[in-house]
Design an enzyme around this catalytic site. Structure first.
Site, mmCIF file in Angstrom:
data_model
loop_
_atom_site.group_PDB
_atom_site.id
_atom_site.type_symbol
_atom_site.label_atom_id
_atom_site.label_comp_id
_atom_site.label_asym_id
_atom_site.label_seq_id
_atom_site.Cartn_x
_atom_site.Cartn_y
_atom_site.Cartn_z
ATOM 1 N N PRO A 586 5.905 -12.210 -1.611
ATOM 2 C CA PRO A 586 6.935 -12.818 -2.310
ATOM 3 C C PRO A 586 7.316 -14.132 -3.056
ATOM 4 O O PRO A 586 7.719 -14.324 -3.799
ATOM 5 C CB PRO A 586 8.465 -12.718 -1.596
ATOM 6 C CG PRO A 586 7.606 -11.718 -0.302
ATOM 7 C CD PRO A 586 6.198 -12.145 -0.635
ATOM 8 N N THR A 588 4.364 -16.374 -3.632
ATOM 9 C CA THR A 588 3.655 -17.073 -4.648
ATOM 10 C C THR A 588 3.534 -15.110 -5.817
ATOM 11 O O THR A 588 3.156 -16.167 -7.050
ATOM 12 C CB THR A 588 1.869 -16.554 -4.175
ATOM 13 O OG1 THR A 588 1.633 -15.586 -3.821
ATOM 14 C CG2 THR A 588 1.818 -17.734 -3.136
ATOM 15 N N GLY A 656 -1.197 -6.073 -9.831
ATOM 16 C CA GLY A 656 -1.364 -6.589 -10.375
ATOM 17 C C GLY A 656 -0.043 -7.600 -11.565
ATOM 18 O O GLY A 656 0.391 -6.717 -11.730
ATOM 19 N N GLY A 658 -0.161 -10.964 -13.058
ATOM 20 C CA GLY A 658 -0.687 -12.402 -13.318
ATOM 21 C C GLY A 658 -0.021 -12.251 -14.947
ATOM 22 O O GLY A 658 -0.463 -13.336 -15.928
ATOM 23 N N GLU A 659 0.025 -11.384 -15.658
ATOM 24 C CA GLU A 659 0.337 -11.409 -17.508
ATOM 25 C C GLU A 659 1.577 -10.725 -17.961
ATOM 26 O O GLU A 659 2.024 -11.219 -18.436
ATOM 27 C CB GLU A 659 -0.871 -10.294 -17.770
ATOM 28 C CG GLU A 659 -2.052 -11.776 -17.471
ATOM 29 C CD GLU A 659 -2.958 -10.907 -17.463
ATOM 30 O OE1 GLU A 659 -4.233 -10.972 -18.363
ATOM 31 O OE2 GLU A 659 -3.664 -10.202 -16.642
#
Lengths: 693, 358
Positions: A586, A588, A656, A658-659
């Site tokens: 949680p 990161t 995922g 990241g975006e």
């Protein structure tokens, strides 16, 4: 942090690399010890298109400390010059302003830079085209677009449906070119030892990097070692090797075995490290008076470089986001004499969501219904594009949770009516999504050491996102041991093969291989292994991908203030709620979401690479002139996620993260700015001049 | 970067002699601008004469109640000085709106005045620029001009001066004290920076070898108010799109105002307005000042006064918005300094919904 319990994922573990980074002990590419190094500084073209007719290197060559001056006339030949971005110093052709035309290698960086300034290049200049226009003469249809998607799609009869729709929104939205600008510049340190090449590189993919380099230098991949234990951000721009990697490795061929070090300057990064294409997006939404969308079209014009094609999948988001019986998406490219565009955080979804989600806000207003309710009414039961069920689609839950936390019910639907201390204030919402991708080509190796640790090896890369920590947790859980018993090794092609830290696919892809290796290890060696026991495992292809549409979803909420006198615009509050499958760490993860939202605020308010067509050059090519948010621009920022495990997303249940944090962020800000002022801005960024009255 | 010699001057006269005697020498103080320029190839001095340790770092009261600011006082110290904050808030505000904490710690008073333009073409040696390379042409004139001048520019140069501090000093009628090879002189800040005309390579009236030793702020009459407002593209760490420094004194209310009727607005006894981000130098809005003196402090008067200034504006395609932005910002600052209620744009008079903007 010592954790004895086995279920290590989901724990708020501190970054395992945090201490080394704070102490300055975590080496980035430039910082690896290199014996008797040389330093490279390039000469860049000052024309956008043409040929080099003469190069005078005499003044540079006679300078103290200069080892070599490389030009297309004397540089070693590459075995494969088909990729014109990477074929550095192989011909007299110039394809864009800022391209490498020569390079100096010297004993000090200062000498290299000064010598490079003394290289004189003469050109035969040819006419160039560098500015993107919707009416560009030679727009063409690429064979496919990024991520291997179809260029165009159509269902039903969109034009007829638009003609008969009760409510139509028909608007054009534009996003400017944007540059990734990671904090660590693109850096390569290269050294040849005989026919073996050692590269310390700031990259998102060590194995991909050497796969790209090997054929250029006519060696086997095994002859190249790429090392990248720590990387200071990439945002896609380090996903594929750019010209500087080849140039540095090429220069290292003429130094008699001495290493060559090269870090791009910030200014050079605006020409040589990829960027997001500008986009021109026409959205047409046709709906019934109660907001049910019958037709959705998204037609995109964007640019590529004449020397190498990159086609951003900008309208891809409109294929799966909302239900509409009649749909069309198209992508057309202008081939320009410009640097090569490439991946930048959420290629496709990021710019595409600006057009789509502002258009949705306009449709909500046209129909007189709440923007969240509009999305509720157009929630598809299945993926409209593929007809497959969604493995997990919690968009409405994200919207409702976000609305509750943000205080959406306090929104005044009438724009331009709230003034607080001289600032017009409004709130807005946008939806977010990102596909769940898992790359199968990953292998992990686990070895039990004499001192009782599990060495977990995989050639993954941590961009600063937290992979060191998350993969440690995944390994600990799979091995049923504590994280402190795991010794992770990543960022080196000497480790088992791994795919790119990109496409929000890293953790799920590498994690699957680690889980596979852990299962194999227990099967082969049991619960009480001996020193040296080793097993390997692969990430398997996800069979659920055949039967389900795999996407993450989210809701972005923004509160915007626009100064009534000066037009200055600030995002006073932003809140995101995401559904991204299982969250491994949680701490990161939260940073990833907030980072995406912060970059989204930058996209909304600041970021814009300005092309001066006369020179074919991005003119605001430094951090004084290319603005990203400063601390003062980021005020209250909150990220939440739904607790879930996506059983169709592979053994990890994670999709995922990241975006997705950037997708829809700029639209939420633009929609809030409209709510604040009554001024609808359809061209990013939202600068003060656009709100002056 | 071209190799260069470095020398530390033992005294101001020695520093002046060293630079005056070498056409390729330059003073080095904080280095926040010069060192950048040396890296970018904009400046290539053969010798740097370091003045950063000279005893020019004092802030002292003058006999008439003003302040003398030493040339090497760091921007951060100047902004934080109690007398500056108390007597000249406009200057403290201007300094704190500029650059970053780290830069303000390094940058000096004299160096701030001598900052060169941030015109992106000036800073890129691969493009023509009359300021960097006289006679080569102005790339900005038909280029990207969002941050460029709308007042006092020439066909040879449309760059703006980047300093915030200097704008406040212009409104304070500051004087620049200069030591040269042939002695001292003092120049009013308003005359210190030049308009580009046909010599844009010359930013100021300083001759080679002349050294700024101090800036002197004259005292302000009792009751004077001042403020600095900077409008920029992000909340911090950006150069001004436009900025306004205002120094103003209202007339004392007269006895006749004590009647039953609505109080008439106070009159403006004295006002000085300086604009940043609009010209090659801090721009004193003298037409606007003239139009305001002796007038009642009302929004209508503010608007007419700044329009008297802005009728001389010659905007470029990318910066036409600056005319409106200057007008609105000046009115906003004067409103605040005079305590005038906002007469329009309040919550009761919403902007029209659905308005389209390109």
């Amino acid at each position: 942090m010592r954790v004895q319990q086995p279920a290590a994922t989901g724990l708020d573990l501190e970054r395992v690399d945090g201490r080394a980074k704070v102490l300055g002990l975590a080496p980035y590419a430039y910082e690896h010890p290199a014996e008797n190094p040389t330093y490279l500084y390039p000469v860049q073209s000052t024309i956008a298109r043409g040929r080099i007719t003469a190069i005078d290197t005499a003044a540079a060559e006679t300078m103290d400390g200069v080892v070599a001056v490389l030009t297309h006339l004397n540089a070693p030949r590459l075995a494969d010059a088909a990729d014109k971005e990477l074929a550095v110093l192989q011909s007299d052709e110039v394809g864009f302003r800022g391209q490498f035309v020569a390079a100096v290698v010297a004993d000090s960086p200062e000498a290299a830079r000064e010598a490079a300034a003394r290289v004189r290049v003469q050109y035969h200049q040819e006419p160039h085209h560098a500015a993107l226009r919707a009416d560009h003469e030679d727009l063409y249809k690429p064979e496919q677009i990024n991520a291997g998607l179809e260029t165009d799609t159509q269902a039903g009869d969109p034009d007829a449906a638009l003609a008969s729709a009760a409510v139509v929104v028909d608007r054009t939205y534009t996003t400017p070119a944007e540059h990734n600008n990671p904090m660590e510049p693109h850096t390569t340190v290269a050294q040849w030892e005989g026919d073996r090449l050692l590269v310390f590189d700031s990259t998102q993919a060590v194995h991909n990097a050497r796969k790209t380099l090997a054929p250029l230098f006519d060696v086997e991949v095994e002859q190249i070692r790429v090392v990248a234990p720590h990387v200071g951000g990439g945002f896609g721009s380090k996903g594929l090797p750019h010209a500087h990697v080849v140039l540095t490795a090429l220069a290292a061929k003429v130094t008699g075995g001495r290493p060559v070090k090269y870090a791009l300057t910030r200014q050079q990064m605006f020409f040589l490290a990829g960027y997001r294409t500008p986009t021109i997006q026409r959205l047409q939404l046709g709906a019934s008076p109660d907001g049910r969308i019958s037709v959705l079209t998204h037609d995109v014009v964007e640019q590529t470089s004449a020397i190498k094609e990159f086609a951003e999948q900008t309208a891809g988001i409109s294929r799966m986001m909302y239900s509409a019986d009649h749909r069309r998406t198209t992508h057309r490219l202008a081939s320009l004499d410009v640097p090569v565009p490439s991946w930048m955080r959420a290629p496709g979804e990021c710019p595409g969501s600006f057009g789509l989600e502002v258009a949705m806000d306009e449709l909500a207003e046209a129909c007189g219904i709440d923007p969240i309710e509009l999305r509720v009414r157009n929630e598809p039961a299945i993926d409209p594009e593929t007809g497959k069920p969604f493995a997990s689609r919690h968009l409405l839950a994200c919207l409702r949770e976000g609305a509750r936390r943000f205080g959406w019910e306090r929104r005044n639907a009438q724009p331009g009516t709230v003034l607080v201390d001289g600032w017009r204030t409004g709130i807005g919402v946008a939806a977010s999504t990102y596909p769940a991708r898992r790359q199968p080509a990953n292998t992990a190796r686990i070895r039990f050491t004499a001192d009782g640790f599990y060495e977990v090896q995989i050639g993954a890369v941590d961009l600063g996102t937290g992979a060191w920590t998350a993969l440690t947790q995944i390994a600990a859980e799979a091995l049923e041991c504590g994280p402190e018993q795991v010794r992770l090794q990543i960022g080196d092609t000497d480790l088992p093969v791994a795919t790119v830290a990109g496409g929000s696919s890293g953790t799920a892809s590498w994690g699957s291989a680690i889980i596979g290796a852990a299962q194999m290890f227990r099967k082969e060696h049991g619960g009480f292994p001996s020193a040296g026991d080793t097993s390997e495992g692969d990430g398997e292809r996800n069979p659920a991908g055949k039967n389900y549409a795999l996407h993450s979803f989210g809701a972005q909420f923004a509160e915007v203030q626009v100064h009534a006198d000066t037009g200055e615009i600030r995002v006073s509050r932003m809140l995101g709620v995401y559904s991204a499958g299982r969250i491994i760490n949680p701490r990161t993860a939260r940073s990833q979401f907030l980072g995406g939202m912060t970059m989204g605020i930058g996209m909304a308010l600041h970021e814009q690479s300005v092309m001066d067509e006369r020179f074919g050059m991005i003119v605001n090519h430094d951090f004084a002139d290319y603005h990203v948010p400063s601390n003062a621009d980021i005020r209250q920022l909150e990220a939440f996620w739904l607790e879930e495990v996506d059983e169709h997303a592979g053994p990890l249940g994670a999709r995922g993260i990241g975006e997705i944090g950037i997708v829809g962020a700029a639209a939420a800000v633009a929609n809030a700015a409209y709510n604040a002022t009554g001024i609808r801005v359809r061209d990013l960024p939202l600068t003060a001049d656009k709100f002056l009255t | 970067m071209k190799p260069f010699d470095y020398a530390r001057a033992a005294s101001p006269p020695e520093a002046v002699a060293a630079v005056a005697g070498n056409p390729a020498a330059a003073f080095l103080a904080g280095g926040t601008n010069l060192v950048d320029h040396m890296k970018l190839g904009i400046a290539a001095p053969e010798q740097l004469v370091d003045i950063s340790h000279l005893p020019l770092d004092k802030i002292e009261g003058t006999d008439d109640g003003g302040l003398r600011l030493g040339a090497t006082v760091p921007n951060s110290d100047l902004a934080a000085h109690p007398l500056v904050r108390q007597r000249y808030p406009v200057l403290s505000q201007a300094l704190l709106s500029g650059a970053s904490g780290q830069l303000r710690n390094a940058a000096t008073t004299g160096g701030n005045l001598l900052q060169r333009t941030r015109c992106i073409y000036f800073q890129d040696v691969t493009t023509p620029c009359n300021k960097r390379n006289p006679g080569s042409g102005c790339s900005a004139l038909e280029g990207y001009t969002r941050y460029h001048a709308i007042l006092g520019a020439s066909m040879d140069c449309v760059a703006v001066h980047p300093s915030d501090m200097a704008v406040a000093m212009a409104a304070l009628n500051a004087r620049v004290e200069i030591l040269g090879p042939s002695g001292d002189r003092s120049v009013g800040l308003h005359s210190f920076h030049r308009l580009p005309q046909d010599q844009p390579q010359r930013d100021t009236v300083l001759e080679h070898g002349e050294l700024i030793t101090a800036v002197v702020l004259p005292p302000l009459p009792e009751g004077t108010r001042s403020a600095y407002r900077k409008v920029r593209d992000r909340a911090s760490y950006a150069f001004a799109l436009v900025s306004v420094a205002a120094v103003l004194r209202l007339e004392e209310p007269t006895e006749t105002d004590d009647g039953d009727g609505p109080a008439s607005p106070p009159k403006i006894a004295e006002v000085r307005l300086a604009l940043g981000g609009v010209a090659h130098k801090p721009w004193r809005a003298t037409f606007a000042e003239e139009a305001l003196r002796g007038q009642p402090a009302t929004e209508e008067k503010f608007r007419r006064a700044i329009d008297a200034e802005l009728q001389h504006a010659v905007p470029l395609p990318d910066n036409a918005f600056k005319v409106t932005m200057v007008r609105n910002t000046v009115v906003s600052v004067l409103r605040e300094l005079c305590g005038v209620d906002q007469s329009s744009g309040g919550a009761g008079t919403p902007a029209s919904g659905g308005e389209d903007r390109p």
